[in-house]
Design an enzyme around this catalytic site. Structure first.
Site, PDB file in Angstrom:
ATOM      1  N   LYS A  32      86.467  11.636   4.224  1.00 51.38           N
ATOM      2  CA  LYS A  32      84.945  11.812   3.699  1.00 51.38           C
ATOM      3  C   LYS A  32      84.521  13.262   3.696  1.00 51.38           C
ATOM      4  O   LYS A  32      83.623  13.696   3.039  1.00 51.38           O
ATOM      5  CB  LYS A  32      83.970  10.952   4.690  1.00 51.38           C
ATOM      6  CG  LYS A  32      84.434   9.413   4.578  1.00 51.38           C
ATOM      7  CD  LYS A  32      83.674   8.578   5.630  1.00 51.38           C
ATOM      8  CE  LYS A  32      83.869   7.250   5.647  1.00 51.38           C
ATOM      9  NZ  LYS A  32      83.615   6.607   7.056  1.00 51.38           N
ATOM     10  N   GLY A  33      85.082  13.995   4.621  1.00 51.35           N
ATOM     11  CA  GLY A  33      84.475  15.345   4.966  1.00 51.35           C
ATOM     12  C   GLY A  33      84.642  16.065   3.891  1.00 51.35           C
ATOM     13  O   GLY A  33      83.685  17.260   3.779  1.00 51.35           O
TER      14      GLY A  33
ATOM     15  N   ASP B 175      93.624  21.942   9.944  1.00 47.45           N
ATOM     16  CA  ASP B 175      93.616  22.141  11.272  1.00 47.45           C
ATOM     17  C   ASP B 175      95.204  22.261  11.510  1.00 47.45           C
ATOM     18  O   ASP B 175      95.729  23.294  11.172  1.00 47.45           O
ATOM     19  CB  ASP B 175      93.007  21.068  11.726  1.00 47.45           C
ATOM     20  CG  ASP B 175      92.668  20.930  13.279  1.00 47.45           C
ATOM     21  OD1 ASP B 175      92.346  22.094  13.972  1.00 47.45           O
ATOM     22  OD2 ASP B 175      93.170  19.961  14.054  1.00 47.45           O
TER      23      ASP B 175
ATOM     24  N   ARG C 254      77.759  14.947   9.679  1.00 48.52           N
ATOM     25  CA  ARG C 254      78.019  15.270   8.270  1.00 48.52           C
ATOM     26  C   ARG C 254      76.990  16.094   7.441  1.00 48.52           C
ATOM     27  O   ARG C 254      77.107  16.849   6.634  1.00 48.52           O
ATOM     28  CB  ARG C 254      78.552  14.372   7.523  1.00 48.52           C
ATOM     29  CG  ARG C 254      79.663  13.639   8.123  1.00 48.52           C
ATOM     30  CD  ARG C 254      80.490  12.893   7.014  1.00 48.52           C
ATOM     31  NE  ARG C 254      81.404  12.028   7.747  1.00 48.52           N
ATOM     32  CZ  ARG C 254      82.709  12.091   7.792  1.00 48.52           C
ATOM     33  NH1 ARG C 254      83.400  13.368   7.619  1.00 48.52           N
ATOM     34  NH2 ARG C 254      83.553  11.191   8.304  1.00 48.52           N
TER      35      ARG C 254
ATOM     36  N   PHE D  76      85.882  23.088  17.700  1.00 46.11           N
ATOM     37  CA  PHE D  76      85.577  21.856  16.990  1.00 46.11           C
ATOM     38  C   PHE D  76      84.197  22.054  16.488  1.00 46.11           C
ATOM     39  O   PHE D  76      83.181  22.100  17.186  1.00 46.11           O
ATOM     40  CB  PHE D  76      85.426  20.764  18.135  1.00 46.11           C
ATOM     41  CG  PHE D  76      85.715  19.379  17.053  1.00 46.11           C
ATOM     42  CD1 PHE D  76      86.834  18.859  16.370  1.00 46.11           C
ATOM     43  CD2 PHE D  76      84.562  18.641  16.737  1.00 46.11           C
ATOM     44  CE1 PHE D  76      86.860  17.578  15.656  1.00 46.11           C
ATOM     45  CE2 PHE D  76      84.306  17.450  15.836  1.00 46.11           C
ATOM     46  CZ  PHE D  76      85.798  17.081  15.601  1.00 46.11           C
TER      47      PHE D  76
ATOM     48  N   GLU E 192      89.743  20.112   0.186  1.00 42.48           N
ATOM     49  CA  GLU E 192      89.614  19.626   1.536  1.00 42.48           C
ATOM     50  C   GLU E 192      88.466  20.299   2.609  1.00 42.48           C
ATOM     51  O   GLU E 192      88.084  21.593   2.353  1.00 42.48           O
ATOM     52  CB  GLU E 192      90.939  19.854   2.373  1.00 42.48           C
ATOM     53  CG  GLU E 192      91.018  19.653   3.778  1.00 42.48           C
ATOM     54  CD  GLU E 192      91.148  18.149   4.189  1.00 42.48           C
ATOM     55  OE1 GLU E 192      90.031  17.543   3.920  1.00 42.48           O
ATOM     56  OE2 GLU E 192      92.171  17.933   4.711  1.00 42.48           O
ATOM     57  N   ASP E 193      87.923  19.472   3.526  1.00 42.19           N
ATOM     58  CA  ASP E 193      86.847  20.246   4.210  1.00 42.19           C
ATOM     59  C   ASP E 193      87.470  21.402   5.278  1.00 42.19           C
ATOM     60  O   ASP E 193      86.950  22.396   5.365  1.00 42.19           O
ATOM     61  CB  ASP E 193      85.971  19.232   5.026  1.00 42.19           C
ATOM     62  CG  ASP E 193      86.962  18.311   6.016  1.00 42.19           C
ATOM     63  OD1 ASP E 193      88.258  18.552   5.972  1.00 42.19           O
ATOM     64  OD2 ASP E 193      86.284  17.375   6.608  1.00 42.19           O
TER      65      ASP E 193
ATOM     66  N   LYS F 125      91.637  26.618  10.129  1.00 41.58           N
ATOM     67  CA  LYS F 125      91.991  26.985  11.690  1.00 41.58           C
ATOM     68  C   LYS F 125      93.365  27.487  11.714  1.00 41.58           C
ATOM     69  O   LYS F 125      94.114  26.334  12.159  1.00 41.58           O
ATOM     70  CB  LYS F 125      91.453  26.088  12.442  1.00 41.58           C
ATOM     71  CG  LYS F 125      90.121  25.666  12.569  1.00 41.58           C
ATOM     72  CD  LYS F 125      89.692  24.756  13.780  1.00 41.58           C
ATOM     73  CE  LYS F 125      89.411  23.571  13.715  1.00 41.58           C
ATOM     74  NZ  LYS F 125      88.888  22.581  14.630  1.00 41.58           N
TER      75      LYS F 125
ATOM     76  N   ASP G   1      82.573  15.902  10.674  1.00 41.86           N
ATOM     77  CA  ASP G   1      81.835  14.939  11.434  1.00 41.86           C
ATOM     78  C   ASP G   1      82.309  15.124  12.848  1.00 41.86           C
ATOM     79  O   ASP G   1      83.469  15.436  13.106  1.00 41.86           O
ATOM     80  CB  ASP G   1      82.121  13.483  10.979  1.00 41.86           C
ATOM     81  CG  ASP G   1      83.883  13.089  11.162  1.00 41.86           C
ATOM     82  OD1 ASP G   1      84.571  13.731  10.562  1.00 41.86           O
ATOM     83  OD2 ASP G   1      83.751  12.256  11.867  1.00 41.86           O
TER      84      ASP G   1
HETATM   85  P1  IMP Z   1      94.758  18.395  10.261  1.00 36.88           P
HETATM   86  O1  IMP Z   1      95.699  17.192   9.652  1.00 36.88           O
HETATM   87  O2  IMP Z   1      95.017  18.549  11.816  1.00 36.88           O
HETATM   88  O3  IMP Z   1      94.920  19.613   9.194  1.00 36.88           O
HETATM   89  O4  IMP Z   1      93.399  17.835  10.386  1.00 36.88           O
HETATM   90  C1  IMP Z   1      92.515  17.644   9.046  1.00 36.88           C
HETATM   91  C2  IMP Z   1      91.333  16.906   9.158  1.00 36.88           C
HETATM   92  O5  IMP Z   1      90.816  16.956  10.510  1.00 36.88           O
HETATM   93  C3  IMP Z   1      90.107  17.443   8.357  1.00 36.88           C
HETATM   94  O6  IMP Z   1      89.900  17.057   7.254  1.00 36.88           O
HETATM   95  C4  IMP Z   1      88.782  16.979   9.254  1.00 36.88           C
HETATM   96  O7  IMP Z   1      88.505  15.607   8.804  1.00 36.88           O
HETATM   97  C5  IMP Z   1      89.448  16.699  10.562  1.00 36.88           C
HETATM   98  N1  IMP Z   1      88.856  17.959  11.529  1.00 36.88           N
HETATM   99  C6  IMP Z   1      90.156  19.103  11.798  1.00 36.88           C
HETATM  100  N2  IMP Z   1      89.258  19.949  12.548  1.00 36.88           N
HETATM  101  C7  IMP Z   1      87.779  19.510  12.650  1.00 36.88           C
HETATM  102  C8  IMP Z   1      86.895  20.059  13.375  1.00 36.88           C
HETATM  103  O8  IMP Z   1      86.666  20.980  13.885  1.00 36.88           O
HETATM  104  N3  IMP Z   1      85.692  19.345  13.158  1.00 36.88           N
HETATM  105  C9  IMP Z   1      85.507  17.815  12.464  1.00 36.88           C
HETATM  106  N4  IMP Z   1      86.752  17.594  11.859  1.00 36.88           N
HETATM  107  C10 IMP Z   1      87.885  18.305  11.834  1.00 36.88           C
HETATM  108 MG    MG Z   2      87.107  14.018   9.765  1.00 36.12          MG
END
Ligand code: IMP
Ligand code: MG
Length: 182
Positions: free
Chosen positions: A45-46, A105, A167, A154, A101-102, A133, A161
């Site tokens: 949803k982000g 990470d 959000r 975070f 993508e939002d 990040k 969210d």
């Molecule tokens: P990844 O798979 O670890 O790269 O995570 C990506 C997803 O984790 C993003 O689409 C977000 O939904 C969530 N996410 C990662 N970091 C944050 C944050 O700082 N705040 C909120 N959601 C996050």
């Molecule tokens: Mg999320």
């Protein structure tokens, strides 16, 4: 207290800074995809807030769709497990796919999504992320377009969210530690 101000005492990016960031990305994408069939796929949803702004900053004909994945549950740390909850319903073979993508990470979510779409033989697959990040990356994946590189904290707002909420904060803010550490 009912308002959202208690959840954060630090704004990382203001609404104005995010607007400028989206305008710049829109101009880059407009230039790079001129004359190509552009298909933006938003990761729910982000991504929904960023997607809504980004499409209006791109001066090209384009199509949109949405996918939903789950990898986090309600914590602030990744589980590393990605699950596809909602897929798109059209073939991709004559399209240039841009995943919206939002935030990136660990990179696990995008790694999974990118290879999923690459397996469907589109003309290309690229990634645009509002926030990145890079310090937290656990797999080898680099977004093609990045709105802003942010520190390892975070963050919430602008679509992002904590436990399904926040959000709708218009700016990107650091979540107060006492909110999740109790
Ligand atoms: P990844 O798979 O670890 O790269 O995570 C990506 C997803 O984790 C993003 O689409 C977000 O939904 C969530 N996410 C990662 N970091 C944050 C944050 O700082 N705040 C909120 N959601 C996050
Ligand atoms: Mg999320």
């Amino acid at each position: 207290m009912e308002g959202l101000s208690k959840y954060s005492d630090r704004v990382l990016l203001t609404r104005e800074e995010i607007d400028a960031m989206v305008k710049r990305l829109g101009a880059e994408i407009t230039r790079d995809y001129a004359g190509k069939k552009l298909f933006l796929i938003c990761v729910l949803k982000g991504g929904f807030v960023f997607m809504a702004d980004l499409v209006r900053a791109i001066d090209l004909p384009l199509e949109v769709d949405f996918i939903a994945v789950s990898s986090y549950g309600s914590s602030t740390k990744t589980s590393g497990v990605v699950r596809l909850l909602k897929d798109i319903d059209k073939p991709l073979n004559d399209k240039h796919v841009l995943i919206v993508e939002d935030i990136m990470d660990s990179g696990l979510t995008l790694k999974y999504i990118k290879s999923l779409f690459e397996g469907r033989s589109p003309l290309s697959v690229k990634i645009v992320t509002a926030f990145d990040k890079p310090e937290r990356r656990r797999v080898d994946i680099t977004p093609d377009y990045v709105g802003a590189v942010i520190p390892d904290e975070f963050v919430v707002g602008y679509g992002l969210d904590y436990d399904g909420k926040l959000r709708n904060l218009p700016e990107l803010s650091v979540l107060r530690r006492d909110v999740y550490e109790g």
